[in-house]
Design a protein around this motif. Structure first.
Motif, PDB file in Angstrom:
ATOM      1  N   LEU A 201      63.649 -43.051  60.470  1.00 25.59           N
ATOM      2  CA  LEU A 201      63.818 -43.751  61.749  1.00 25.59           C
ATOM      3  C   LEU A 201      62.647 -43.455  62.681  1.00 25.59           C
ATOM      4  O   LEU A 201      62.129 -44.351  63.365  1.00 25.59           O
ATOM      5  CB  LEU A 201      65.129 -43.326  62.413  1.00 25.59           C
ATOM      6  N   LEU A 202      62.224 -42.198  62.703  1.00 32.64           N
ATOM      7  CA  LEU A 202      61.098 -41.815  63.557  1.00 32.64           C
ATOM      8  C   LEU A 202      59.814 -42.512  63.099  1.00 32.64           C
ATOM      9  O   LEU A 202      59.011 -42.962  63.920  1.00 32.64           O
ATOM     10  CB  LEU A 202      60.930 -40.294  63.541  1.00 32.64           C
TER      11      LEU A 202
ATOM     12  N   PHE B 208      71.029 -49.903  61.942  1.00 34.30           N
ATOM     13  CA  PHE B 208      70.473 -49.163  60.813  1.00 34.30           C
ATOM     14  C   PHE B 208      71.646 -48.690  59.962  1.00 34.30           C
ATOM     15  O   PHE B 208      72.525 -47.975  60.456  1.00 34.30           O
ATOM     16  CB  PHE B 208      69.665 -47.956  61.289  1.00 34.30           C
ATOM     17  N   PHE B 209      71.667 -49.093  58.708  1.00 29.10           N
ATOM     18  CA  PHE B 209      72.749 -48.713  57.798  1.00 29.10           C
ATOM     19  C   PHE B 209      72.222 -47.825  56.673  1.00 29.10           C
ATOM     20  O   PHE B 209      71.123 -48.049  56.162  1.00 29.10           O
ATOM     21  CB  PHE B 209      73.350 -49.946  57.106  1.00 29.10           C
ATOM     22  N   ASP B 210      73.008 -46.859  56.258  1.00 27.43           N
ATOM     23  CA  ASP B 210      72.799 -46.272  54.945  1.00 27.43           C
ATOM     24  C   ASP B 210      73.274 -47.327  53.950  1.00 27.43           C
ATOM     25  O   ASP B 210      74.246 -48.034  54.217  1.00 27.43           O
ATOM     26  CB  ASP B 210      73.607 -44.981  54.789  1.00 27.43           C
ATOM     27  N   LEU B 211      72.613 -47.434  52.809  1.00 22.75           N
ATOM     28  CA  LEU B 211      72.938 -48.509  51.867  1.00 22.75           C
ATOM     29  C   LEU B 211      74.419 -48.557  51.471  1.00 22.75           C
ATOM     30  O   LEU B 211      75.002 -49.648  51.437  1.00 22.75           O
ATOM     31  CB  LEU B 211      72.040 -48.403  50.625  1.00 22.75           C
ATOM     32  N   PRO B 212      75.084 -47.419  51.188  1.00 23.24           N
ATOM     33  CA  PRO B 212      76.520 -47.506  50.877  1.00 23.24           C
ATOM     34  C   PRO B 212      77.323 -48.139  52.010  1.00 23.24           C
ATOM     35  O   PRO B 212      78.257 -48.909  51.762  1.00 23.24           O
ATOM     36  CB  PRO B 212      76.925 -46.037  50.660  1.00 23.24           C
TER      37      PRO B 212
ATOM     38  N   ASP C 286      66.355 -42.991  72.286  1.00 22.78           N
ATOM     39  CA  ASP C 286      66.848 -44.371  72.385  1.00 22.78           C
ATOM     40  C   ASP C 286      68.253 -44.494  71.803  1.00 22.78           C
ATOM     41  O   ASP C 286      69.099 -45.229  72.320  1.00 22.78           O
ATOM     42  CB  ASP C 286      65.942 -45.347  71.615  1.00 22.78           C
ATOM     43  N   LEU C 287      68.493 -43.784  70.697  1.00 21.55           N
ATOM     44  CA  LEU C 287      69.784 -43.864  70.011  1.00 21.55           C
ATOM     45  C   LEU C 287      70.902 -43.279  70.861  1.00 21.55           C
ATOM     46  O   LEU C 287      72.050 -43.733  70.798  1.00 21.55           O
ATOM     47  CB  LEU C 287      69.709 -43.148  68.665  1.00 21.55           C
ATOM     48  N   VAL C 288      70.563 -42.270  71.650  1.00 18.71           N
ATOM     49  CA  VAL C 288      71.560 -41.657  72.536  1.00 18.71           C
ATOM     50  C   VAL C 288      71.919 -42.622  73.659  1.00 18.71           C
ATOM     51  O   VAL C 288      73.092 -42.767  74.024  1.00 18.71           O
ATOM     52  CB  VAL C 288      71.014 -40.334  73.123  1.00 18.71           C
ATOM     53  N   LYS C 289      70.897 -43.310  74.200  1.00 22.05           N
ATOM     54  CA  LYS C 289      71.126 -44.223  75.325  1.00 22.05           C
ATOM     55  C   LYS C 289      72.072 -45.364  74.968  1.00 22.05           C
ATOM     56  O   LYS C 289      72.873 -45.798  75.794  1.00 22.05           O
ATOM     57  CB  LYS C 289      69.782 -44.793  75.807  1.00 22.05           C
ATOM     58  N   ASP C 290      71.977 -45.856  73.722  1.00 24.20           N
ATOM     59  CA  ASP C 290      72.874 -46.959  73.341  1.00 24.20           C
ATOM     60  C   ASP C 290      74.158 -46.466  72.678  1.00 24.20           C
ATOM     61  O   ASP C 290      74.861 -47.205  72.002  1.00 24.20           O
ATOM     62  CB  ASP C 290      72.156 -47.981  72.457  1.00 24.20           C
ATOM     63  N   LYS C 291      74.456 -45.164  72.945  1.00 24.39           N
ATOM     64  CA  LYS C 291      75.698 -44.547  72.449  1.00 24.39           C
ATOM     65  C   LYS C 291      75.860 -44.684  70.921  1.00 24.39           C
ATOM     66  O   LYS C 291      76.962 -44.844  70.413  1.00 24.39           O
ATOM     67  CB  LYS C 291      76.911 -45.144  73.173  1.00 24.39           C
ATOM     68  N   TYR C 292      74.741 -44.604  70.238  1.00 26.13           N
ATOM     69  CA  TYR C 292      74.705 -44.580  68.771  1.00 26.13           C
ATOM     70  C   TYR C 292      75.247 -45.858  68.133  1.00 26.13           C
ATOM     71  O   TYR C 292      75.624 -45.854  66.962  1.00 26.13           O
ATOM     72  CB  TYR C 292      75.449 -43.351  68.230  1.00 26.13           C
ATOM     73  N   GLU C 293      75.259 -46.939  68.903  1.00 25.47           N
ATOM     74  CA  GLU C 293      75.760 -48.193  68.345  1.00 25.47           C
ATOM     75  C   GLU C 293      74.952 -48.636  67.128  1.00 25.47           C
ATOM     76  O   GLU C 293      75.497 -49.183  66.166  1.00 25.47           O
ATOM     77  CB  GLU C 293      75.714 -49.292  69.415  1.00 25.47           C
ATOM     78  N   LYS C 294      73.642 -48.368  67.146  1.00 24.64           N
ATOM     79  CA  LYS C 294      72.787 -48.836  66.050  1.00 24.64           C
ATOM     80  C   LYS C 294      72.974 -48.035  64.764  1.00 24.64           C
ATOM     81  O   LYS C 294      72.685 -48.537  63.680  1.00 24.64           O
ATOM     82  CB  LYS C 294      71.315 -48.780  66.476  1.00 24.64           C
ATOM     83  N   ILE C 295      73.425 -46.796  64.865  1.00 26.65           N
ATOM     84  CA  ILE C 295      73.560 -45.971  63.659  1.00 26.65           C
ATOM     85  C   ILE C 295      75.003 -45.603  63.349  1.00 26.65           C
ATOM     86  O   ILE C 295      75.270 -44.965  62.328  1.00 26.65           O
ATOM     87  CB  ILE C 295      72.701 -44.695  63.744  1.00 26.65           C
ATOM     88  N   GLY C 296      75.957 -46.000  64.218  1.00 26.21           N
ATOM     89  CA  GLY C 296      77.362 -45.804  63.884  1.00 26.21           C
ATOM     90  C   GLY C 296      78.108 -44.899  64.826  1.00 26.21           C
ATOM     91  O   GLY C 296      77.719 -43.750  65.030  1.00 26.21           O
TER      92      GLY C 296
END
Length: 501
Positions: free
Chosen positions: A150-151, A168-172, A235-245
């Motif tokens: 991600l970085l 961003f998804f892990d493939l499973p 950035d991920l913290v600001k959007d409350k981790y919506e992008k990574i789950g």
């Protein structure tokens, strides 16, 4: 009589996405693989250490192999489906469309593979932080995990990928979402704060297995804001981790409302059947073997808890899965991860990413006898490495007395016998060699509600084949070889240190 029995049997579909192919199996409620199919998937290598795939290509292969394995059964008998896959990173935009993970702008190539090593400098910087979360990955994060990837995207594809990325998804997790998730049109309808919005949030769930093992999610504390901030991904913290789950399920829990009409049509399965929260591929293999009923086989683990067992998934690389009731920190071994494989139990994961690298005593001769010796030495080196991992786990607090092997190398009698002889522990082989697919099917079986728990499904669907016991006649010889092996490991570290400096 036979046809009556067959029509009453319940079936589950297990889908396994490996590095180069997708496999599917139709598995009955007794753990028997009834049908099996495989299809290759494409890999791009645009430059050294960059490996990319297409989520559309992978999903198409999932659909093709599933249709093949279910063609001879009544679809109404199929009760659930489970996915496992490599821990590759899938990127989609806000409309769930593939987003390029490369500078060429090829949107179809939207998957950074697990074995991709483009983020070496990023992982080095992450490890320098010595953040407390790293203690859960053996003290050092791997370049194959998701935070460094991600970085890398943020630092190298800021405008073309990072800013446009929706999820961003892990493939499973991508696969279980693809089977149950919302479309872009449904998302637009869900923008208001309504029940639909809550439903959308829940359908963007992630598996506890993937997030805990590859993303630094903590099963007791969730995401650690300080970690993401210190590595530059605030950035991920600001959007409350919506992008990574931000909605997490344990392996085998049912996802959403089951198979969507669109996914059902593509897979050839009935709409609404249960879809399970997914697993990483090696963890599915562990699930397929470690919980088997061993009664009557006179094994040391028969009257012991499941924590006395280690699952060894042997393929291109080897994974050693040990579970415990309390968290155990093992230096150099990933984990402890809570509920990452078996719900309610902690997982430690050791591994040999490239087997057989320590081979000593080679000669210049090229005869068949020397070739056979090299082959034997390689297999012994792998087994000695397994003993090294097991002893590290036992020194930290694990109590292991039985090995459960699955995967391609478990078909090799010499490989299996060497593991028994060198570790001094009996080796249990699965009745079904395709234990990873059985593990994926177990997920679907649990999600369907046909079993009360993952543990019950594991015990009833994981079947024992052959038991290989150690030959103690050569114990002293292998103990001496192990002493040599440990010195070689120590010397190899010294040599690496010299070359680095």
């Amino acid at each position: 009589m036979h046809s009556e029995r067959q029509t009453s049997v319940k079936y589950y579909v297990g889908i396994d996405v490996g590095s180069a192919s997708v496999r599917a199996a139709l598995v009955d409620e007794f753990g028997t693989v009834v049908m099996h199919a495989e299809q290759p998937i494409q890999i791009w290598e645009p430059q050294p250490d960059h490996y990319e795939q297409s989520s559309a290509d992978i999903w198409a292969a999932c659909c093709a192999v599933t249709k093949k394995v279910i063609c001879d059964v009544d679809a109404s008998q199929i009760r659930g489906i489970g996915f496992d896959a490599t821990c590759s990173l899938v990127v989609v935009d806000k409309q769930f469309q593939p987003l390029a993970v490369n500078s060429q702008g090829q949107n179809n190539r939207n998957v950074i593979m697990w074995m991709d090593h483009r983020a070496v400098s990023q992982v080095d910087r992450i490890n320098v932080t010595q953040h407390r979360i790293l203690s859960y990955v053996g003290g050092v994060m791997s370049v194959e995990m998701q935070p460094p990837k991600l970085l890398w995207i943020k630092e190298n594809l800021q405008e073309s990928c990072w800013e446009k990325a929706g999820y961003f998804f892990d493939l499973p997790d991508f696969l279980s979402w693809k089977a149950t998730g919302v479309t872009a049109r449904q998302q637009v309808l869900s923008q208001q704060r309504t029940d639909q919005c809550i439903e959308l949030w829940q359908l963007l769930n992630r598996s506890l297995c993937t997030l805990v093992c590859k993303w630094t999610y903590s099963s007791d504390g969730g995401w650690d804001d300080s970690f993401w901030k210190v590595i530059g991904l605030e950035d991920l913290v600001k959007d409350k981790y919506e992008k990574i789950g931000n909605h997490v399920l344990s392996p085998g829990e049912p996802v959403g409302k089951g198979l969507t009409p669109e996914a059902a049509k593509e897979l050839g399965l009935p709409e609404g059947i249960a879809v399970a929260a997914s697993l990483i591929d090696a963890h599915a293999g562990g699930l397929g073997v470690i919980g088997a009923d061993v009664r009557g086989h006179n094994l040391p683990c028969e009257n012991q808890p499941i924590t006395s067992r280690v699952a060894l998934i042997c393929g291109t690389s080897s994974c050693h899965m040990g579970i415990s009731e309390t968290p155990i920190f093992v230096p150099g071994v990933w984990g402890p991860y809570f509920s990452a494989m078996v719900p309610g139990l902690w997982l430690n994961e050791g591994g040999q990413s490239a087997t057989g690298k320590l081979v000593v005593g080679l000669t210049l001769s090229r005869g068949l006898d020397e070739l056979a010796l090299i082959y034997l030495a390689t297999i012994q080196a792998i087994a000695l490495g397994t003993r090294h991992i097991l002893e590290a786990m036992e020194a930290a607090g694990h109590h292991i007395n039985t090995l459960f092997l699955c995967g391609g190398l478990s078909k090799n009698p010499l490989f299996v016998q060497m593991h028994a002889d060198i570790t001094g522990k009996p080796v249990v082989l699965s009745k079904e060699v395709e234990s990873v697919l059985v593990g994926a099917a177990i997920l679907g079986a649990c999600a369907s509600g046909d079993f009360a728990s993952i543990q019950e499904a594991m015990a009833k669907m994981g079947k024992i084949g052959r038991v290989v016991r150690p030959n103690h006649e050569h114990k002293r010889f292998y103990d001496k070889k192990y002493e040599v092996f440990l010195k070689l490991v120590e010397h190899q570290r010294e040599y690496r240190s010299i070359m680095k400096s």
